[in-house]
Structures are given as structure tokens and as C-alpha cells.
Design a protein around this motif. Sequence first.
Motif, PDB file in Angstrom:
ATOM      1  N   VAL A 630       0.845  -1.186   0.000  1.00  8.67           N
ATOM      2  CA  VAL A 630       0.000   0.000   0.000  1.00  8.67           C
ATOM      3  C   VAL A 630       0.887   1.245   0.000  1.00  8.67           C
ATOM      4  CG1 VAL A 630      -1.860   1.244   1.169  1.00  8.67           C
ATOM      5  CG2 VAL A 630      -1.762  -1.266   1.319  1.00  8.67           C
ATOM      6  N   ASP A 631       0.707   2.084  -1.010  1.00 10.12           N
ATOM      7  CA  ASP A 631       1.470   3.333  -1.079  1.00 10.12           C
ATOM      8  C   ASP A 631       0.992   4.262   0.037  1.00 10.12           C
ATOM      9  OD1 ASP A 631       2.102   6.133  -1.846  1.00 10.12           O
ATOM     10  OD2 ASP A 631       2.963   5.176  -3.619  1.00 10.12           O
ATOM     11  N   GLU A 632       1.879   4.609   0.935  1.00 13.54           N
ATOM     12  CA  GLU A 632       1.489   5.375   2.120  1.00 13.54           C
ATOM     13  C   GLU A 632       0.974   6.758   1.762  1.00 13.54           C
ATOM     14  OE1 GLU A 632       3.160   5.965   6.644  1.00 13.54           O
ATOM     15  OE2 GLU A 632       4.607   5.775   5.019  1.00 13.54           O
ATOM     16  N   ASP A 633       1.453   7.346   0.683  1.00  9.29           N
ATOM     17  CA  ASP A 633       1.033   8.689   0.294  1.00  9.29           C
ATOM     18  C   ASP A 633      -0.231   8.675  -0.552  1.00  9.29           C
ATOM     19  OD1 ASP A 633       3.224   9.789   1.595  1.00  9.29           O
ATOM     20  OD2 ASP A 633       4.498   9.561  -0.181  1.00  9.29           O
ATOM     21  N   LEU A 634      -0.316   7.735  -1.486  1.00  2.68           N
ATOM     22  CA  LEU A 634      -1.415   7.744  -2.451  1.00  2.68           C
ATOM     23  C   LEU A 634      -2.567   6.814  -2.089  1.00  2.68           C
ATOM     24  CD1 LEU A 634       0.698   7.697  -5.752  1.00  2.68           C
ATOM     25  CD2 LEU A 634      -0.232   9.676  -4.531  1.00  2.68           C
ATOM     26  N   GLY A 635      -2.319   5.851  -1.220  1.00  2.00           N
ATOM     27  CA  GLY A 635      -3.376   4.912  -0.850  1.00  2.00           C
ATOM     28  C   GLY A 635      -3.644   3.839  -1.885  1.00  2.00           C
ATOM     29  N   THR A 636      -2.825   3.765  -2.916  1.00  3.34           N
ATOM     30  CA  THR A 636      -3.010   2.720  -3.921  1.00  3.34           C
ATOM     31  C   THR A 636      -2.583   1.366  -3.357  1.00  3.34           C
ATOM     32  OG1 THR A 636      -0.833   3.214  -4.831  1.00  3.34           O
ATOM     33  CG2 THR A 636      -2.732   4.272  -5.881  1.00  3.34           C
ATOM     34  N   ILE A 637      -3.280   0.331  -3.777  1.00  2.00           N
ATOM     35  CA  ILE A 637      -3.048  -1.023  -3.268  1.00  2.00           C
ATOM     36  C   ILE A 637      -2.626  -1.926  -4.413  1.00  2.00           C
ATOM     37  CG2 ILE A 637      -4.091  -3.011  -2.112  1.00  2.00           C
ATOM     38  CD1 ILE A 637      -6.198  -1.033  -0.988  1.00  2.00           C
ATOM     39  N   ARG A 638      -1.556  -2.663  -4.197  1.00  2.00           N
ATOM     40  CA  ARG A 638      -1.131  -3.678  -5.148  1.00  2.00           C
ATOM     41  C   ARG A 638      -1.104  -5.020  -4.428  1.00  2.00           C
ATOM     42  NH1 ARG A 638       0.695  -2.995  -9.937  1.00  2.00           N
ATOM     43  NH2 ARG A 638       1.777  -5.001  -9.820  1.00  2.00           N
ATOM     44  N   VAL A 639      -1.709  -6.021  -5.048  1.00  2.00           N
ATOM     45  CA  VAL A 639      -1.565  -7.382  -4.542  1.00  2.00           C
ATOM     46  C   VAL A 639      -0.260  -7.897  -5.124  1.00  2.00           C
ATOM     47  CG1 VAL A 639      -2.565  -9.674  -4.390  1.00  2.00           C
ATOM     48  CG2 VAL A 639      -4.054  -7.666  -4.471  1.00  2.00           C
ATOM     49  N   GLU A 640       0.715  -8.135  -4.266  1.00  2.00           N
ATOM     50  CA  GLU A 640       2.057  -8.474  -4.720  1.00  2.00           C
ATOM     51  C   GLU A 640       2.219  -9.963  -4.988  1.00  2.00           C
ATOM     52  OE1 GLU A 640       5.880  -7.332  -5.925  1.00  2.00           O
ATOM     53  OE2 GLU A 640       4.048  -6.177  -5.503  1.00  2.00           O
ATOM     54  N   ARG A 641       1.528 -10.808  -4.219  1.00  2.00           N
ATOM     55  CA  ARG A 641       1.533 -12.245  -4.459  1.00  2.00           C
ATOM     56  C   ARG A 641       0.341 -12.860  -3.749  1.00  2.00           C
ATOM     57  NH1 ARG A 641       4.233 -15.246  -0.235  1.00  2.00           N
ATOM     58  NH2 ARG A 641       4.908 -13.834   1.435  1.00  2.00           N
ATOM     59  N   ARG A 748      -9.020  -0.372   9.004  1.00  2.00           N
ATOM     60  CA  ARG A 748     -10.023  -1.302   8.510  1.00  2.00           C
ATOM     61  C   ARG A 748     -10.892  -0.604   7.461  1.00  2.00           C
ATOM     62  NH1 ARG A 748      -9.152  -6.684   9.649  1.00  2.00           N
ATOM     63  NH2 ARG A 748      -8.467  -6.897  11.811  1.00  2.00           N
ATOM     64  N   VAL A 749     -10.978  -1.227   6.284  1.00  2.00           N
ATOM     65  CA  VAL A 749     -11.890  -0.754   5.252  1.00  2.00           C
ATOM     66  C   VAL A 749     -12.929  -1.848   5.064  1.00  2.00           C
ATOM     67  CG1 VAL A 749     -12.156   0.078   2.901  1.00  2.00           C
ATOM     68  CG2 VAL A 749     -10.055   0.573   4.161  1.00  2.00           C
ATOM     69  N   ARG A 750     -14.167  -1.511   5.382  1.00  2.00           N
ATOM     70  CA  ARG A 750     -15.232  -2.517   5.382  1.00  2.00           C
ATOM     71  C   ARG A 750     -16.178  -2.368   4.206  1.00  2.00           C
ATOM     72  NH1 ARG A 750     -15.059  -0.685  10.968  1.00  2.00           N
ATOM     73  NH2 ARG A 750     -13.919  -2.224  12.227  1.00  2.00           N
ATOM     74  N   ASP A 751     -15.804  -1.535   3.245  1.00  2.00           N
ATOM     75  CA  ASP A 751     -16.667  -1.298   2.092  1.00  2.00           C
ATOM     76  C   ASP A 751     -15.886  -1.535   0.808  1.00  2.00           C
ATOM     77  OD1 ASP A 751     -18.929  -0.146   3.717  1.00  2.00           O
ATOM     78  OD2 ASP A 751     -17.377   1.336   4.164  1.00  2.00           O
ATOM     79  N   LEU A 752     -16.361  -2.458   0.001  1.00  2.00           N
ATOM     80  CA  LEU A 752     -15.723  -2.722  -1.287  1.00  2.00           C
ATOM     81  C   LEU A 752     -16.244  -1.761  -2.344  1.00  2.00           C
ATOM     82  CD1 LEU A 752     -15.691  -6.646  -1.494  1.00  2.00           C
ATOM     83  CD2 LEU A 752     -13.875  -5.105  -0.736  1.00  2.00           C
ATOM     84  N   PRO A 753     -15.382  -1.476  -3.364  1.00  2.00           N
ATOM     85  CA  PRO A 753     -13.993  -1.895  -3.505  1.00  2.00           C
ATOM     86  C   PRO A 753     -13.059  -1.049  -2.639  1.00  2.00           C
ATOM     87  CG  PRO A 753     -14.636  -0.546  -5.378  1.00  2.00           C
ATOM     88  CD  PRO A 753     -15.862  -0.724  -4.546  1.00  2.00           C
ATOM     89  N   LEU A 754     -11.850  -1.564  -2.419  1.00  2.00           N
ATOM     90  CA  LEU A 754     -10.867  -0.899  -1.566  1.00  2.00           C
ATOM     91  C   LEU A 754     -10.109   0.140  -2.390  1.00  2.00           C
ATOM     92  CD1 LEU A 754      -9.454  -4.153   0.104  1.00  2.00           C
ATOM     93  CD2 LEU A 754     -11.312  -2.702   0.949  1.00  2.00           C
ATOM     94  N   THR A 755     -10.752   1.252  -2.650  1.00  2.00           N
ATOM     95  CA  THR A 755     -10.163   2.298  -3.482  1.00  2.00           C
ATOM     96  C   THR A 755      -9.345   3.265  -2.623  1.00  2.00           C
ATOM     97  OG1 THR A 755     -12.322   3.385  -3.305  1.00  2.00           O
ATOM     98  CG2 THR A 755     -11.847   2.183  -5.338  1.00  2.00           C
ATOM     99  N   PRO A 756      -8.393   3.999  -3.232  1.00  2.00           N
ATOM    100  CA  PRO A 756      -7.479   4.859  -2.464  1.00  2.00           C
ATOM    101  C   PRO A 756      -8.189   5.877  -1.590  1.00  2.00           C
ATOM    102  CG  PRO A 756      -6.639   4.550  -4.674  1.00  2.00           C
ATOM    103  CD  PRO A 756      -8.008   3.927  -4.651  1.00  2.00           C
ATOM    104  N   ASP A 757      -9.344   6.398  -2.022  1.00  2.00           N
ATOM    105  CA  ASP A 757     -10.038   7.421  -1.240  1.00  2.00           C
ATOM    106  C   ASP A 757     -10.460   6.917   0.131  1.00  2.00           C
ATOM    107  OD1 ASP A 757     -11.834   5.924  -3.147  1.00  2.00           O
ATOM    108  OD2 ASP A 757     -13.359   6.766  -1.821  1.00  2.00           O
ATOM    109  N   LYS A 758     -10.585   5.591   0.283  1.00  2.00           N
ATOM    110  CA  LYS A 758     -11.000   5.022   1.563  1.00  2.00           C
ATOM    111  C   LYS A 758      -9.819   4.810   2.514  1.00  2.00           C
ATOM    112  CE  LYS A 758     -14.871   2.812  -0.743  1.00  2.00           C
ATOM    113  NZ  LYS A 758     -15.409   1.575  -1.343  1.00  2.00           N
ATOM    114  N   LEU A 759      -8.612   5.027   2.007  1.00  2.00           N
ATOM    115  CA  LEU A 759      -7.414   4.856   2.827  1.00  2.00           C
ATOM    116  C   LEU A 759      -6.733   6.173   3.161  1.00  2.00           C
ATOM    117  CD1 LEU A 759      -5.785   1.691   1.242  1.00  2.00           C
ATOM    118  CD2 LEU A 759      -6.669   1.901   3.560  1.00  2.00           C
ATOM    119  N   VAL A 760      -6.814   7.134   2.260  1.00  2.00           N
ATOM    120  CA  VAL A 760      -6.062   8.383   2.442  1.00  2.00           C
ATOM    121  C   VAL A 760      -6.936   9.410   3.147  1.00  2.00           C
ATOM    122  CG1 VAL A 760      -4.938  10.294   1.249  1.00  2.00           C
ATOM    123  CG2 VAL A 760      -4.627   7.962   0.445  1.00  2.00           C
TER     124      VAL A 760
END
Length: 760
Positions: A630-641, A748-760
Motif C-alpha cells: 500500500v502506497d502510504e502517500d497515495l493509498g493505492t493497493i497492489r496485490v504483490e503475491r 479497517r476498510v469494510r466497504d468494497l472496492p478498496l479504493t485509495p479514497d478510503k485509505l487516504v
Amino acid sequence: MSETGKPISRIDGHLKVTGKAMYSAEFNQPNMAYAFPVRATIAKGRITSLDDTAIKKEPGVISVVSYKNALKLKPLDMPAQAKAGAAFLGENLPPLQDNTVHYPGQFIAVVVAESYEQARAAAYKLKVHYAAEKAATDLKTELPNSKKPTKLMGEEAQVNGGKTATPLATSAHRVDNTYSTPVEHHHPMEPHATVAVWEGTDKLTLYDATQGVGLTGAIAAYFLGLPQENVRVIAPFVGGGFGSKGLWLHTLLVAMAAKAAGRPVKLALTRQMMQTNVGHRAATIQRVALGTDTAGTLKAIRHHTDTYNNLTEFFEPSGKQSLVLYKAPVREVTYNVAKLNRGTPTFMRAPGETPGTFALECAMDEMAYQLKMDPVAFRIANHTTQDPMKGHDFSSEFLVDCYRIGAEKFGWSARSMEPRQKRNGNYLVGYGMATATYPGGRSAASVKVSMTAKGDVTVMTASIDIGTGTYTVLAQTAADALGVPVNRIQVKIGDSSLPAAPLAGGSQTTASIHPAAMEACALLRKELATLAIADSSSKLHGRKPDEIGYADGKLVLIGDDKKTDSYADIMSRARRVEVEACATTLPVSGAGLTVPSALCTPREIPAEQNSDSKHYAFHSFGAQFAEVWVDEDLGTIRVERFTSVQDVGRIMNEKTARSQIIGGVIFGIGAALMEATEYDKRWGSPVVRTLADYHVPVNLDVPPIDVHFIGKADPHISPIGARGIGEIGITGVAAAIANAVFNATGKRVRDLPLTPDKLV
């Protein structure tokens, strides 16, 4: 079994990569016309006028069909439809039978022209006026008007309502949170398409993108008032379905258009129509509460779902897995269902379990964190080997093995209990896991097998390959059951004139058709053995049937492999150019697993024979593990494996099985991170209209996916021991990713999808 289980490449692969595999829209006919539907532009109301005078003069227009002149179809009659095998509809709305509008985008007319372009251009010029009514367009707004359904696919919908209040209130530890999932659409690569060809007035052939040729044929026959044997449905290749193909009545629209035009007609739905006319996964608002004692033993599970439907009794059954997973003395699963003026919700890959495991498995992770227990250990501590509601043992169950193997393969021991402990540059790194589950289904099915004197074998059944590998795995089963090479076997499926098979849905195809294929092959071998035993020139002359085995295209005397007789020689001496056998198998136990005769049509299952279903519960299980950055500044999420370990019974082909799980995980990544259909609350229409704005994972979104199978046969579901695999792969994926995001970020993000706006 020498061929079964091998990672054989798809025998139909060459046809697909060379473009020779024929899909429904490619069955062009002589003198074929083209249809284009007209869709309603209001969400609710009536059509007050529909003026087709001008467009009938448009270039190439052959006919315009609407409620004013459409062929009258049989009305809805559930008992009569059930008797005819036509009750399983996407929506209870035979097309063009009246002027009522139930949702935006509803088909209200169809234009038939010489070309697709002419039909489409004319359709947009049709003059329609409406008397609009106030529409229900928003789930939260309509929840006060929702109802509590009593039944869910034949089972009780409201289970133990209110009974968890006391045990939850007295639990030492509790979590009680709300989770939401958005509307999602199936969007298979191949759009829905149908070509209708009438022969005279009472015989119809449909080339249709369907998951069930038998079901589609039964539906068409019922509503058009035709004998079922007069409707043939052909679908040799289907480019994905995920639950969206086979239940929708645009096939009737094409048949009606072809009848009006007096010639074959093709209709291919646009991507925009696939947003409104062929179903979707309804949005859910789920409240999950868990209670444990001080040691972390579950005392109660409560799972409530708010959702909606329209023109059907179906609703998203998000509490299904909460009736199956974990050992808890009391569990409560309830639903409120509102009615919205949207295109009708339907089954979508792992209906219920996909959004349901997101809510339940996130709640399990939250409880584990509150208890300061490892999430894997918490699940193992509350594991059950019995169906909690029925009290039956699972027919075959290795979920704890899935947890342990998954944890080892993934490297779970490196995970920190506290969030925000791992970092890679600007990325916060987190680990998450969840349980996967889906029922193990099986239906009656029939298969015919024929062998020529040259040794070529043909396997025939009205099943469907929707991309799962049915062609290949069926050939492997027949190869083992006859002792002949896979390359000597031709598989014919996707044609309702072939022996009947169930809908390719509910992860039941493999478990249903392969026992029938094995039995048909056994009957064919029996016929050959009978010929050899009666033939004085055979080395097997006079032997008993139970003394004879088979291998390498020959019958063999058991215990003396020098006494053999090849299939070709047996048939040559008997002057037979072909031998065939047909068998029907039923999902019953013991000796009743097959019908020991040449019966070749499914029949009702005698209830007293179905003893295994009375003593066992049939489910598949798995464990999903995700690493996210998870990019700490942008809130983008990558599934790495990602690591997925599945207990689905015997693996019939490791390559196609692995492909199914990989596809399911990718589907789950989409649900977790990006998929959502948004609606305009003023008009009720979707504003997400194409794959340009309905986002699905692309190559750069997909990490390495490590798949493992337990591979132990289920001794009770069928003689082959395989359960379905098409849907379980998606379950638990979104929860594993969401739990990994918490481990990475502490949020905790309890609403899908897990978009950056819900993290930042």
C-alpha cells in the motif's frame, strides 16, 4: 487412472487460437436478418404511445416488433413451468407482452433489418412516450420498505432470528460491524448473442451463448408453445458466463423477431445492454457479529444482509457460508430484501459466498486481532468437521490441511501481529488470509459413447464448456474408462439434441457428467465383452464377464495378460462397424450412484435412495493468503503475491483446475480493488456503461498466484470423487486482501472496492 489428473493441454485449444471455434454469433445463416432491441428510458411506468410508422420506412427495415404486434407467449405459471423444466428464469418477464416498464433499459421493442447497422440506426429513431411513475432507485432509501423473505432457493431464509442476542451480549469478546459490497457485473468476454432459425412454423433452432442448452430449449419451448423436441439449442463454445448466460428471455425476443421476419435473425447484445438486461450481483449491506469466550472459542455468529431484487424471488444469499463455517453453538442468518427498479439481479460467480465471505472473514480477522491470536490459529481453534446446521459430517473435508499448507507455502510465519511493521520503501506491506468455501453439487446427467471399428471414440452429452476445460477432462475420463489414447477421442457437447446434462453452473458439471461417462464406457465394454465371450475365435471365449479387464484398446483376461482381444478385432469378427452405449447417472449413494442400464434421460431421484445426502454434507473448502503493498502517500493497493490452497476432491486435470483457481482469484482481486457499477439515483440507470469505466484487473494488476490442491477424492459425491472447482476460487479473496490491507496500514476498510479514497 492413467490419464485423469494429468495436466493435459486443452484438446479444443487449437480451434480457439486459430479462430476456428464457432461461437453463437458466428453461425451466420443464408438470408439472415439482424435484430436490435429498443430499450426503455424510464425506470418505472407505462408506454403511452409507440409510433413505428416512420422507422418502418427506414432503409433495410423488415419489421418492428413491440407489445402492439408481438407473438403472444404463454403467461408465467410457475407450477407449469417447473413441470416443463422452464421455471429457472433470470427474470419473470416474458418480453413484449404489455406496455409496463419495470426498469431502465428494459427491452420494449425490437427492430429487424437487412443489416446490423440499419437495425441499430432505426431502433434509435423509434418514437416512444411514457407515463413515468416514481421509481425505487436506491437501496438505503428503500430499506424501510423491505421485506423478510421466508425462502431462499428452497431453504429457510430467516434462520434463528433474534436467537444470538443473549450469547453475544454475554460473550467475553465481541465484534459487531457493517460491511458493504457494490453492484458487480459478470462481463464475460463474449457478449450474449442468439441466432434463431425457424423450420416451418413449429420447429426452431437457436444458436445461443448459454450455460445450458437443455434449459434454454425448455424455456423457449414452454413460452412459444412448442414440443421440447422441436426446439434445438446449439452452443459448442461459450466465451464465459459466470452465471449470466442461459436464463434470460432475449432468446424469445430473437425467435419472435425471426417469426415476424420470416427468415433467420441474429441478435447480439451490446456491452451497454449487458449492464441492464442479463443480470448482475446486487449490492449488499451486511452486519456481522461474533462473540467468543476468553479463550477465543466462538459462542455465536450473527450475519444479517440487506439487499434487493426485482422481477424474481432470487436475492444475494450472503449468509450461506455463515451457516457452514466454524463451530459455534448458535448462529443467526437473516435477510431484508427491498425491491428496486433496476435490471434483475441474478447468480454471479459464487453467489452469496463471494460478498458473504468478505464480511464473515473480515469479522473473523477483527476478532482474532482483538484476541491477539494468529488468524490461522483462531480459525483452526474454531474449525468444525460437521455441517453446523444439519449435524452431518462433511463428505470429505481437509480445511485444516489447507490452512497449514497455505501458511507454509506463503511464508505466513513472517507476518507481524501488529499493523505497519513491514515496509518496502514508500510501501506498507501487509499479510492477510481468509477461508474459501462453496457447496459440492451434483445433478443427474446422461452421456453416450460410441466406438468405431477403427478404434475412434466419440463422447456425447448436452453439457457446456464455458471455458472450464470440459472437452479435455471428459476425453481424459473416457480414455481411462476404455483404455484408449486421448487423441483417439472426440467430444461432442453443447447441443440439446445430445443426451441431457445439467446447466453449467453451481460448480456441478464435472461431478455430474463424468460418472455418466464412466458408466457409458463400462456398458460399452460390457457389450464388447459379450461379443468376445460368444465368439469361438476369441481368446476370451466362454469366460465370465467379471474375469475380463481392459487396457490399451483390448479386453484382457484378469491374471493372464497373454489372453487378450482387441476392440477392433472383436468388432471386425462380429461384423460391427460401431458399438455404442448410453448411461444416466443420478446423485444417489452406494449402488445407486449409477443406473445400470442404457437409460439415457435423467429421471426423478427416489428419495429413499439418496441416503448419502442424508448422512453427509457436500462442500469444498480452501484457504486464501495475500500479500499487499500500500502506497502510504497515495493509498493505492497492489496485490504483490497470492497463495490459494483448495480441497475440492479429486483433481481431474491439474492444468485446467489450476487455471480455474487462478481465474477465480483474479475475479476476487477485481471485486476487492476496483469493480463497482454506479447508478444515477435520479433516473435509476447505470452510469458505468463499458469496460472502459467498469474496471477489471489487467495484467499489471495480477501478481504471481501460487495454487495448491489437497487432491483427495471425495468418496461419497460420486465414483470419480471430484467436486466442482469453478466458483470456490473467488471466495475469500476480497477478505484476504482487505485483511492484508489492515495488517499493512492499521486501517479497517469494510466497504468494497478498496479504493485509495478510503485509505487516504
